[in-house]
Design an enzyme around this catalytic site. Structure first.
Site, PDB file in Angstrom:
ATOM      1  N   ASP A  67       0.808  -1.222   0.000  1.00  0.00           N
ATOM      2  CA  ASP A  67       0.000   0.000   0.000  1.00  0.00           C
ATOM      3  C   ASP A  67       0.841   1.271   0.000  1.00  0.00           C
ATOM      4  O   ASP A  67       2.056   1.238   0.176  1.00  0.00           O
ATOM      5  CB  ASP A  67      -0.967  -0.015   1.195  1.00  0.00           C
ATOM      6  CG  ASP A  67      -0.292  -0.399   2.512  1.00  0.00           C
ATOM      7  OD1 ASP A  67       0.946  -0.427   2.562  1.00  0.00           O
ATOM      8  OD2 ASP A  67      -1.012  -0.665   3.486  1.00  0.00           O
ATOM      9  N   ASN A 136      -7.340  -2.232  13.934  1.00  0.00           N
ATOM     10  CA  ASN A 136      -8.748  -2.574  13.695  1.00  0.00           C
ATOM     11  C   ASN A 136      -8.879  -3.806  12.800  1.00  0.00           C
ATOM     12  O   ASN A 136      -9.945  -4.070  12.265  1.00  0.00           O
ATOM     13  CB  ASN A 136      -9.487  -1.381  13.055  1.00  0.00           C
ATOM     14  CG  ASN A 136      -8.883  -0.990  11.714  1.00  0.00           C
ATOM     15  OD1 ASN A 136      -7.921  -1.592  11.245  1.00  0.00           O
ATOM     16  ND2 ASN A 136      -9.462   0.020  11.078  1.00  0.00           N
ATOM     17  N   HIS A 138      -7.222  -4.313   9.948  1.00  0.00           N
ATOM     18  CA  HIS A 138      -7.010  -4.114   8.504  1.00  0.00           C
ATOM     19  C   HIS A 138      -5.723  -4.797   8.049  1.00  0.00           C
ATOM     20  O   HIS A 138      -4.777  -4.961   8.824  1.00  0.00           O
ATOM     21  CB  HIS A 138      -7.054  -2.640   8.094  1.00  0.00           C
ATOM     22  CG  HIS A 138      -5.884  -1.791   8.490  1.00  0.00           C
ATOM     23  ND1 HIS A 138      -6.029  -0.515   8.984  1.00  0.00           N
ATOM     24  CD2 HIS A 138      -4.543  -1.992   8.443  1.00  0.00           C
ATOM     25  CE1 HIS A 138      -4.844   0.009   9.216  1.00  0.00           C
ATOM     26  NE2 HIS A 138      -3.925  -0.867   8.901  1.00  0.00           N
ATOM     27  N   GLU A 143      -9.572  -1.459   4.926  1.00  0.00           N
ATOM     28  CA  GLU A 143     -10.245  -1.148   6.177  1.00  0.00           C
ATOM     29  C   GLU A 143     -11.503  -2.009   6.320  1.00  0.00           C
ATOM     30  O   GLU A 143     -11.999  -2.560   5.322  1.00  0.00           O
ATOM     31  CB  GLU A 143     -10.631   0.337   6.173  1.00  0.00           C
ATOM     32  CG  GLU A 143      -9.438   1.291   6.180  1.00  0.00           C
ATOM     33  CD  GLU A 143      -8.772   1.413   7.551  1.00  0.00           C
ATOM     34  OE1 GLU A 143      -8.717   0.428   8.306  1.00  0.00           O
ATOM     35  OE2 GLU A 143      -8.305   2.522   7.870  1.00  0.00           O
TER      36      GLU A 143
HETATM   37  C1  GLP Z   1      -0.396   0.456   8.401  1.00  0.00           C
HETATM   38  C2  GLP Z   1      -0.225  -0.340   7.122  1.00  0.00           C
HETATM   39  C3  GLP Z   1      -0.431  -1.825   7.320  1.00  0.00           C
HETATM   40  C4  GLP Z   1       0.305  -2.291   8.544  1.00  0.00           C
HETATM   41  C5  GLP Z   1      -0.242  -1.563   9.740  1.00  0.00           C
HETATM   42  C6  GLP Z   1       0.314  -2.037  11.059  1.00  0.00           C
HETATM   43  O1  GLP Z   1      -1.690   0.890   8.611  1.00  0.00           O
HETATM   44  N1  GLP Z   1      -1.093   0.096   6.096  1.00  0.00           N
HETATM   45  O2  GLP Z   1       0.000  -2.513   6.156  1.00  0.00           O
HETATM   46  O3  GLP Z   1       0.145  -3.685   8.693  1.00  0.00           O
HETATM   47  O4  GLP Z   1       0.066  -0.187   9.562  1.00  0.00           O
HETATM   48  O5  GLP Z   1       1.412  -1.301  11.453  1.00  0.00           O
HETATM   49  P1  GLP Z   1       2.322  -1.642  12.694  1.00  0.00           P
HETATM   50  O6  GLP Z   1       3.127  -2.826  12.284  1.00  0.00           O
HETATM   51  O7  GLP Z   1       3.160  -0.411  12.880  1.00  0.00           O
HETATM   52  O8  GLP Z   1       1.427  -1.915  13.840  1.00  0.00           O
END
Ligand code: GLP
Length: 243
Positions: A67, A136, A138, A143
């Site tokens: 993403d 959440n 995702h 989302e």
């Molecule tokens: C972002 C990304 C996700 C990722 C998530 C979790 O929102 N779009 O791809 O998995 O963060 O991040 P973290 O590993 O910092 O908790």
């Protein structure tokens, strides 16, 4: 579904790095789907160490990222292209043209989505997809409620995601409201999935995702239906798993 429980973040990162390393050694021209966030940083550091020791060669690897924030270019420090260059691509011998991240600067969402679909299809399928998960549930930026049948999507970030990700920006208002993301359909088509999760904050949602009903309200729950998924998490993240 293979579940690997580790002591802490360090061990999670090592075990995950072993799986990615094995993939690269077994198939030196693998297509690897990559993720951002704090979860994969430890794993990327280990891959870099192994590259520096001469144990891994990335020269034929192709990567495709999950993403990107809509509106951020690759030179913006909070863009995912910048993140990937910083933590991985600039530290290994991957040709930069073999790396793919959605174009955050493309204002026309339909075009951005179509372009990324074309790129993903041209790679001929993802051999190994690395995934983290938002608070959440995702995956990528899919989302809750994002349709499951999309190859690539332009999504609107929920307030909980904006809240969670504001730590990287000066202020909440600076967090982009939209993102381009690999869709659930593409993620589910990956031959193998490596899902990593760490920390108590995600304990409840990860238990729901893998032991609750499959529901678009928790996008990660769809992964229960994947036939080759490894979930690696630390004790804190798995603390709400049923015994
Ligand atoms: C972002 C990304 C996700 C990722 C998530 C979790 O929102 N779009 O791809 O998995 O963060 O991040 P973290 O590993 O910092 O908790």
């Amino acid at each position: 579904m293979q579940i690997i429980r580790t002591k802490d973040y360090e061990e999670m990162s090592r075990k995950a790095a072993n799986i990615v390393s094995a993939q690269i050694i077994a198939k030196p021209d693998s297509v690897i789907g990559l993720a951002t966030g704090s979860s994969p940083i430890g794993l990327y550091n280990i891959l870099v160490e192994r590259y520096e020791k001469g144990d891994l060669d990335f020269s034929r690897i192709r990567t495709v990222n999950l993403d990107e924030y809509k509106g951020l270019g690759g030179d913006h420090p909070q863009s995912y292209r910048y993140f990937m260059n910083k933590y991985l691509f600039s530290r290994i011998n991957i040709p930069i043209e073999n790396t793919h991240v959605p174009d955050g600067l493309e204002k026309d969402s339909e075009k951005a989505v179509a372009d990324y679909i074309k790129i993903i299809r041209s790679l001929g399928g993802i051999d190994l997809q690395l995934l983290g998960m938002g608070n959440n549930g995702h995956i990528g930026f899919n989302e809750p409620g994002t349709p499951l049948e999309l190859e690539v999507a332009c999504t609107t970030l929920t307030d909980s995601t904006i809240e969670a990700n504001k730590r990287f920006f000066d202020k909440k208002e600076d967090v982009p409201r939209q993102a381009y993301t690999m869709g659930i359909k593409t993620i589910m088509h990956a031959k193998k999935i490596l899902f990593i999760v760490s920390g108590e904050k995600k304990a409840e949602v990860v238990a729901k995702a893998f032991f609750g009903p499959v529901t678009p309200d928790i996008p990660a729950s769809i992964l229960q239906l994947h036939n080759n998924i490894t979930i690696i998490g630390d004790e804190a993240a798995f603390s709400k798993f049923p015994v």
